[in-house]
Write an enzyme that holds these catalytic residues in place. Structure first.
Site, PDB file in Angstrom:
ATOM      1  N   ASN A   1     -13.009   4.563  13.803  1.00  0.00           N
ATOM      2  CA  ASN A   1     -13.630   5.794  12.760  1.00  0.00           C
ATOM      3  C   ASN A   1     -13.786   6.888  14.079  1.00  0.00           C
ATOM      4  OD1 ASN A   1     -13.845   4.047  10.916  1.00  0.00           O
ATOM      5  ND2 ASN A   1     -15.698   3.596  11.140  1.00  0.00           N
TER       6      ASN A   1
ATOM      7  N   HIS B   1      -6.643  -0.087  26.566  1.00  0.00           N
ATOM      8  CA  HIS B   1      -7.010  -0.482  25.251  1.00  0.00           C
ATOM      9  C   HIS B   1      -7.977   0.763  24.626  1.00  0.00           C
ATOM     10  CE1 HIS B   1      -8.817  -3.475  22.175  1.00  0.00           C
ATOM     11  NE2 HIS B   1      -7.862  -2.902  21.618  1.00  0.00           N
TER      12      HIS B   1
ATOM     13  N   ASN C   1     -22.418  11.111  16.142  1.00  0.00           N
ATOM     14  CA  ASN C   1     -21.975  10.789  17.102  1.00  0.00           C
ATOM     15  C   ASN C   1     -21.349  11.921  18.107  1.00  0.00           C
ATOM     16  OD1 ASN C   1     -22.936   8.074  17.046  1.00  0.00           O
ATOM     17  ND2 ASN C   1     -20.788   7.440  16.402  1.00  0.00           N
TER      18      ASN C   1
ATOM     19  N   ARG D   1     -21.364  -2.673  21.532  1.00  0.00           N
ATOM     20  CA  ARG D   1     -22.363  -2.827  20.685  1.00  0.00           C
ATOM     21  C   ARG D   1     -23.502  -3.653  21.175  1.00  0.00           C
ATOM     22  NH1 ARG D   1     -22.883  -3.625  14.740  1.00  0.00           N
ATOM     23  NH2 ARG D   1     -20.733  -2.685  14.523  1.00  0.00           N
TER      24      ARG D   1
ATOM     25  N   ARG E   1      -5.533  -6.127   7.218  1.00  0.00           N
ATOM     26  CA  ARG E   1      -5.136  -5.031   7.763  1.00  0.00           C
ATOM     27  C   ARG E   1      -4.229  -4.090   7.035  1.00  0.00           C
ATOM     28  NH1 ARG E   1      -6.429  -4.661  13.737  1.00  0.00           N
ATOM     29  NH2 ARG E   1      -7.557  -6.599  14.110  1.00  0.00           N
TER      30      ARG E   1
ATOM     31  N   TYR F   1       1.683 -12.488  12.626  1.00  0.00           N
ATOM     32  CA  TYR F   1       0.449 -11.522  12.819  1.00  0.00           C
ATOM     33  C   TYR F   1       0.636 -10.805  13.638  1.00  0.00           C
ATOM     34  CZ  TYR F   1      -3.882  -9.566  13.673  1.00  0.00           C
ATOM     35  OH  TYR F   1      -4.963  -8.580  13.842  1.00  0.00           O
ATOM     36  N   GLY F   2       0.182  -9.249  13.413  1.00  0.00           N
ATOM     37  CA  GLY F   2       0.347  -8.281  14.204  1.00  0.00           C
ATOM     38  C   GLY F   2       0.586  -8.478  15.872  1.00  0.00           C
ATOM     39  N   GLY F   3      -0.822  -9.121  16.078  1.00  0.00           N
ATOM     40  CA  GLY F   3      -0.986  -8.946  17.609  1.00  0.00           C
ATOM     41  C   GLY F   3      -0.053  -9.926  18.394  1.00  0.00           C
TER      42      GLY F   3
ATOM     43  N   ALA G   1     -15.257  -4.043  16.773  1.00  0.00           N
ATOM     44  CA  ALA G   1     -16.094  -3.933  15.724  1.00  0.00           C
ATOM     45  C   ALA G   1     -17.261  -2.719  16.414  1.00  0.00           C
ATOM     46  CB  ALA G   1     -17.012  -5.435  15.526  1.00  0.00           C
ATOM     47  N   CYS G   2     -16.659  -1.806  17.039  1.00  0.00           N
ATOM     48  CA  CYS G   2     -17.634  -0.950  17.509  1.00  0.00           C
ATOM     49  C   CYS G   2     -17.318   0.752  16.854  1.00  0.00           C
ATOM     50  CB  CYS G   2     -17.520  -0.827  19.286  1.00  0.00           C
ATOM     51  SG  CYS G   2     -18.023  -2.231  19.929  1.00  0.00           S
TER      52      CYS G   2
END
Ligand code: SAT
Ligand code: MN
Length: 589
Positions: free
Chosen positions: A257, A229, A500, A404, A373, A200-202, A252-253
């Site tokens: 995007n 980060h 935003n 969040r 992903r 897995y990636g990370g 998840a914030c």
């Protein structure tokens, strides 16, 4: 361990006993050859890559991982330094000698019957003085191909390394993908990571979280820079001036995007430089400059669609030089395209879920894994900044931190100065979502969004941030945002997404000294009417609530902050303790 490239490769070969050794050159021909190999080879009886519909998704491949290997495994991730306190309460710790012995016993002969891929790579633009030389060893063709997308692999790295022994060593074997024999061990003092049992990636793309953040943050601490980060964006205003920002958010914030935002405000444009990691150095003029050490996006697929992130959709569909990989999404069998929740409103009848089963719409389960992903080259991004490849990086004027939170944290406020900004970033909390394990909706502290990635004691890390402030001539402004406030009925109060940009415009006005600010207990708020709300119908009452300190909420918040700080004992710098004390006094706690 300090041997030259050739000696290192020979040592690895003798140790892992692979059938073949292949040194990657980064060429286009190599990409074609390796994708061919991957379509013929298998892990656990599954082919590594399947070609997807080339008309819809040019040069794209599908990968399904072992179902036990779909995310980072923080409980199996260790920082191995001689003294436990150096790793801090924010890391799992193991004595380096013990850790190396453990890993050697797992690694020994692990590549029998396999190809050992040697991946020379550079993190950062090879011409940049901030770039770092690295070599990863792996027996996974999926990892080898992913590394080609995420970093600069090949000849340039070999040339930069030359006869030197000064390069990062990442040693990886996917082993038998057994979670009982899965470890990701960091040795900051040896510039070394050993990773076993995960593709897995990370856990396996060792240039990413392992090197660029955990080892990187340690190097930054030693050498006087920051590995963070953070996203990097340039925001162009109608006058064509571009203001560069960094942004740190827990998962998840909407970080990715924001990295490719299409502003709703006329005349504004966001230029993308990075969506995950920033290396920040003090430039010759005494300002902070950031580079993105990576060369691709390893993004969460679910929730990415034309409505939420059209630029990423375009990136994925771009006709590309690098192959793009989709991992653990669903596949629409009617046209052989990847599919995930949020890509469109319709659900095809012909979906194969991430585990390879025919998808039943009524199962109540998602078809794509929530952490499925895509891995795609940054050069396919239509909003890629022309400054992305600038070896100096871009000068940073603002740092945006966020979380969040349904309550407590206002839509936006500005820290009074650098040290208050460090305090603000050190107290970030964010609600856990369904995508992360644990209870949904509880607030977890995640300072600078770095808690899982800081390679040394976080108390020392806070002090390092304060020290950087002392050494920098013109410091960026620090802002805190929360796009996720809810009203008493549970509805989002702020529309978010493209809107935003209104908040970012206010930040630019602040940076340029065009607008004043209102003081509060926690920092500086926009003055009445200072956020451009043209074309948006939002009640004044709501804006007032979004830009207000709710004292009762904050009284609870400072107690949680105090508890969190306690974990680090006397490592929390005095300056931050003073900030906490002052805040408590202002709130009357
Ligand atoms: O840790 S990964 O890099 O695999 C994904 C993430 O959490 O950003
Ligand atoms: Mn990340």
């Amino acid at each position: 361990m300090s041997t030259s490239f050739d000696v290192f490769v020979k040592e690895m070969q003798d140790f892992f006993c692979p059938d073949k050794v292949y040194i990657m050159d980064g060429s286009q021909e190599e990409a074609e050859r390796l994708t061919e190999v991957a379509q013929k080879s298998d892990i656990d009886g599954r082919v590594v890559l399947k070609k997807l519909n080339g008309q819809e998704y040019p040069n794209s491949y599908y990968h399904r991982s072992n179902t036990n290997d779909v995310a980072r495994t923080e409980h199996l991730t260790f920082v191995c330094v001689p003294v436990k306190d150096q790793a801090g309460p924010n890391n799992n710790w193991l004595d380096p000698k013990e850790a190396k012995e453990k890993m050697r016993s797992l690694f020994k002969g692990a590549m029998k019957g396999r190809i050992m891929y040697v991946i020379p790579f550079v993190m950062g633009m090879p011409k940049s003085k901030y770039a770092k030389n690295c070599v990863q060893i792996t027996d996974s063709v999926y990892v080898a191909l992913s590394m080609r997308i995420m970093s600069r692999v090949g000849k340039q790295a070999i040339e930069r390394i030359g006869n030197s022994s000064d390069f990062f060593r990442g040693i990886h074997s996917i082993g038998d993908v057994n979670p009982d024999r899965r470890f990701i061990m960091h040795f900051p003092q040896d510039n070394l990571v050993m990773s076993f049992g995960s593709g897995y990636g990370g856990n396996a793309l060792l240039g990413k979280k392992c090197y660029s953040l955990r080892i990187g943050s340690y190097l930054g601490y030693q050498e006087g820079w920051l590995a963070e980060h953070m996203i990097i964006i340039g925001v162009e205003a109608p006058n064509r001036k571009i203001t560069y920002f960094l942004g740190a958010f827990p998962s998840a914030c909407g970080k990715t995007n924001l990295a490719m935002l299409d502003p709703v405000l006329k005349g504004y444009k966001v230029w993308t430089l990075g969506d995950d990691i920033a290396w920040i150095n003090i430039g010759e003029d005494g300002r902070l400059y950031a580079i993105n050490p990576e060369a691709g996006f390893f993004g969460v697929a679910p929730g990415t669609g034309y409505k939420t992130n059209p630029i990423m959709m375009e990136t994925l569909k771009n006709d590309k030089f690098f192959p793009t990989l989709f991992t653990n999404t669903a596949v629409d069998n009617s046209n052989n395209t990847p599919w995930w929740e949020g890509i469109s409103d319709e659900v095809s009848f012909n979906l194969i879920d991430w585990q390879g089963q025919k998808y039943d719409k009524n199962s109540g389960k998602p078809a794509a894994h929530p952490n499925s992903r895509f891995t795609v080259s940054i050069y396919n991004c239509p909003t890629l900044s022309p400054e992305y490849d600038n070896p100096k990086g871009v000068p940073i004027s603002g740092i945006i931190f966020g979380g969040r939170r349904k309550d407590t944290i206002p839509l936006v406020y500005e820290a009074k100065d650098w040290n208050s900004g460090v305090f603000t970033a050190s107290i970030i909390g964010s609600e856990t979502t369904a995508a992360a394990s644990g209870q949904v909706g509880t607030v977890r502290r995640d300072p600078m969004a770095m808690l899982p990635f800081c390679g040394y004691n976080m108390g020392d890390y806070f002090q390092h941030w304060l020290n950087i402030g002392k050494k920098t001539k013109k410091l960026p402004k620090v802002f805190m945002v929360n796009w996720f406030r809810k009203d008493d009925d549970g509805n989002f109060m702020w529309p978010g997404y493209r809107e935003n940009s209104r908040v970012i415009k206010w930040m630019i006005d602040r940076i340029e000294g065009k607008t004043g600010a209102r003081e509060s207990e926690i920092g500086l708020f926009p003055q009445e009417g200072a956020i451009d709300l043209s074309g948006l119908s939002i009640k004044k009452k709501i804006m007032d609530k979004l830009l207000n300190v709710d004292k009762e909420d904050w009284k609870k918040e400072v107690i949680m902050i105090e508890e969190f700080y306690k974990k680090f004992g006397n490592k929390i710098p005095k300056d931050l303790m003073d900030h906490l004390k002052e805040l408590k006094e202002k709130l009357g706690v």
